[in-house]
Design an enzyme around this catalytic site. Structure first.
Site, PDB file in Angstrom:
ATOM      1  CG  ASP A   1      68.036  15.073 -23.812  1.00 11.96           C
ATOM      2  OD1 ASP A   1      68.953  14.871 -24.631  1.00 11.96           O
ATOM      3  OD2 ASP A   1      67.271  14.168 -23.422  1.00 11.96           O
TER       4      ASP A   1
ATOM      5  CG  ASP B   1      68.291  12.852 -11.654  1.00 11.43           C
ATOM      6  OD1 ASP B   1      68.712  12.142 -12.591  1.00 11.43           O
ATOM      7  OD2 ASP B   1      67.165  12.715 -11.146  1.00 11.43           O
TER       8      ASP B   1
ATOM      9  CG  ASP C   1      68.651  17.829  -8.127  1.00  8.24           C
ATOM     10  OD1 ASP C   1      68.633  16.978  -9.034  1.00  8.24           O
ATOM     11  OD2 ASP C   1      67.919  17.752  -7.123  1.00  8.24           O
TER      12      ASP C   1
ATOM     13  CG  ASP D   1      63.111   5.805 -11.578  1.00 14.97           C
ATOM     14  OD1 ASP D   1      61.950   5.471 -11.892  1.00 14.97           O
ATOM     15  OD2 ASP D   1      63.357   6.837 -10.931  1.00 14.97           O
TER      16      ASP D   1
END
Length: 535
Positions: free
Chosen positions: A136, A195, A197, A289
């Site tokens: 995105d 994610d 990282d 989540d």
């Protein structure tokens, strides 16, 4: 006293008002002190003591359960059906189910290579895995870099797809939802989310997928986060202490006793059928989540937490990034509680015991009361009782119970036990932000749906420090990024209370107050965490 009228507080001339203003305020204080301030403060003390008892019982309960889990409970591999996945030369990769790997990212210049590389190195047959990079990004240069990285891995035989959207609608939830709509996803049974990282070990899927394959009532397998930059600065050490308690105690207790806990948004594998049955991803809060986890739990699905299945990740190392993250993590649960409490109450698929656990323990005590109790008691009510000595706080509420709660919180990170006292002071500072965010979520105020992606630094600081470039003059920092007036305001308030206690008090609270003043001041001037210069 009876002769005092409203005219006494209206100055006849400006010089006269200036000369007598201290006396006027003092007289007003004496007028309202006994009939108004003292009763209100006593009520506030009783409320805070009640909240402290709630938090204490919750922490004690989890402490007892975690001891029983470690001593007597069977490990997940023995509580559930589980078989190791082995390569079979005859059947080839047919025994491995199709898995979708989703990597949502937004302008992740510093870490995109790490996350994509880790996903591509998962020990899973290449023809039974689809890697989906959901980008995105708004920076065209970064988008080009991410796409080229995907092409590079695709040239090595990996089934990797680079997906973009026209808008960022729904933020991360929108990206994940859009990713599941792709035609090729219909072949996949499970989806794992990392994610940008996060760096999973190669055997992550081989250790987690069997729980889903052999237990049709299990919807989610959650791994534990480990932090590659925990030793970077004091801020990251403080976060490690809080998050280790969450993973080692809260997640473990929820998984062992109720087969339910909040999905952490990453480092977990979902059964796609369970996501669809629960209604899919929704962007109505900033904790998409947790939203999905609660809805799936209400459908009767079970969750498994694997404490020894660890995924490396990065903690926010700047105070600004940490504050934005904590706003999202505190505001979202409050907002979700507001939206779902009646749905949980009316649900007929789960037991009354589980509903009580979700409403009272999971939401009310941990996500709401814990923040408010810490802030109001230690930063507002207790200091005010120094100025109003008629109101007494019992020692068990002011000292003993908080010490026990703090000790129970420290069990997750024994290596940082020597930092425990500073962690308390820092958590009190952060409780202000968390309480404010919780109220914003509960009342769905202006910033309820604010989503700021947590800044990741990756190896940026290391690379900058090792670079032998000509030093440049650093630009001045933005005032709003470093000077935090709320923290400085509380520092002044606590300093006044501390001085008053030093001069007239009897409980020696000034020792704690002055240390808390220092912590609020350090945070107020932005000297917390890594100071990242603008480039």
């Amino acid at each position: 006293m009876a002769e005092v009228s409203a005219k006494s507080f209206i100055p006849e001339s400006l010089p006269g008002a200036t000369a007598n203003i201290a006396g006027q305020i003092g007289l007003l204080w004496e007028l309202i002190r006994a009939p108004l301030i003292v009763p209100l403060l006593r009520i506030a003390v009783y409320i805070c003591l009640a909240m402290s008892i709630m938090v204490f019982i919750e922490r004690l309960y989890m402490g007892i359960v975690i001891i029983l889990v470690k001593l007597f409970w069977k490990k997940p591999q023995r509580r559930y059906k589980w078989e190791a996945m082995e390569d079979d030369l005859e059947s080839g990769s047919a025994a491995f189910p199709m898995v979708l790997v989703q990597i949502p990212m937004f302008n992740e210049k510093e870490v995109y290579k790490i996350s994509i590389g880790a996903a591509c190195n998962l020990s899973w047959p290449a023809d039974r895995m689809v890697i989906q990079v959901l980008d995105d990004s708004t920076d065209l240069m970064i988008k080009d870099m991410v796409e080229k990285e995907c092409i590079r891995w695709a040239s090595k035989g990996l089934n990797i797809r680079y997906q973009i959207r026209e808008t960022r609608g729904g933020y991360k939830a929108g990206a994940l939802k859009e990713g599941l709509k792709r035609d090729y996803v219909k072949e996949c049974e499970y989806v794992v989310i990392f994610d940008a990282d996060f760096r999973p070990e190669p055997d992550f899927l081989r250790r987690s997928i069997p729980f889903l394959m052999h237990n049709p009532d299990v919807a989610l397998v959650q791994g534990r986060w480990r932090f590659v930059n925990a030793n970077e600065c004091l801020l990251t050490r403080m976060q490690e202490m809080s998050l280790d308690y969450h993973f080692k105690v809260e997640q473990e207790v929820g998984s062992s006793t109720h087969a339910f806990f909040g999905f952490n948004g990453t480092g977990g594998v979902w059964r796609i059928a369970a996501i669809n049955e629960a209604g899919g991803w929704k962007d109505r809060t900033t904790v998409e989540d947790m939203d999905l986890a609660v809805r799936a739990g209400l459908k009767g699905w079970k969750f498994v937490y694997l404490g020894d299945l660890q995924v490396k990740s990065e903690l926010p190392s700047t105070f600004k990034a940490f504050r934005f993250q904590q706003h999202r993590w505190s505001c979202g649960p409050g907002n979700l509680f507001r939206k779902m409490v009646m749905e949980i109450v009316k649900n007929k698929k789960v037991s009354l015991r589980k509903k009580f656990y979700v409403i009272y323990s999971f939401f009310f005590v941990r996500k709401i009361i814990a923040h408010m109790f810490t802030f109001f008691f230690y930063c507002v009510v207790l200091p005010l009782t120094i100025l109003v000595p008629e109101v007494d706080v019992p020692k068990w509420g002011a000292i003993y119970i908080p010490c026990i709660i703090t000790t129970l919180n420290s069990v997750g990170t024994p290596r940082s036990f020597h930092l425990l006292f500073y962690w308390i002071l820092f958590e009190n500072v952060m409780s202000f932000h968390r309480t404010k965010a919780t109220f914003i979520g509960l009342f769905e105020a202006k910033r309820a749906n604010e989503w700021v992606v947590t800044e990741k630094l990756g190896d940026a600081l290391k690379n900058k420090s090792n670079a032998k470039a000509t030093p440049k003059k650093l630009p001045l920092f933005k005032l709003g990024d470093r000077i935090l007036l709320h923290e400085l305001g509380f520092a002044v308030f606590l300093f006044i209370c501390g001085c008053y206690d030093f001069l007239y008090g009897k409980n020696n609270y000034f020792i704690y107050l002055f240390l808390q003043v220092i912590t609020f001041t350090i945070a107020g001037f932005g000297y917390v965490g890594t100071i990242v210069p603008s480039s």
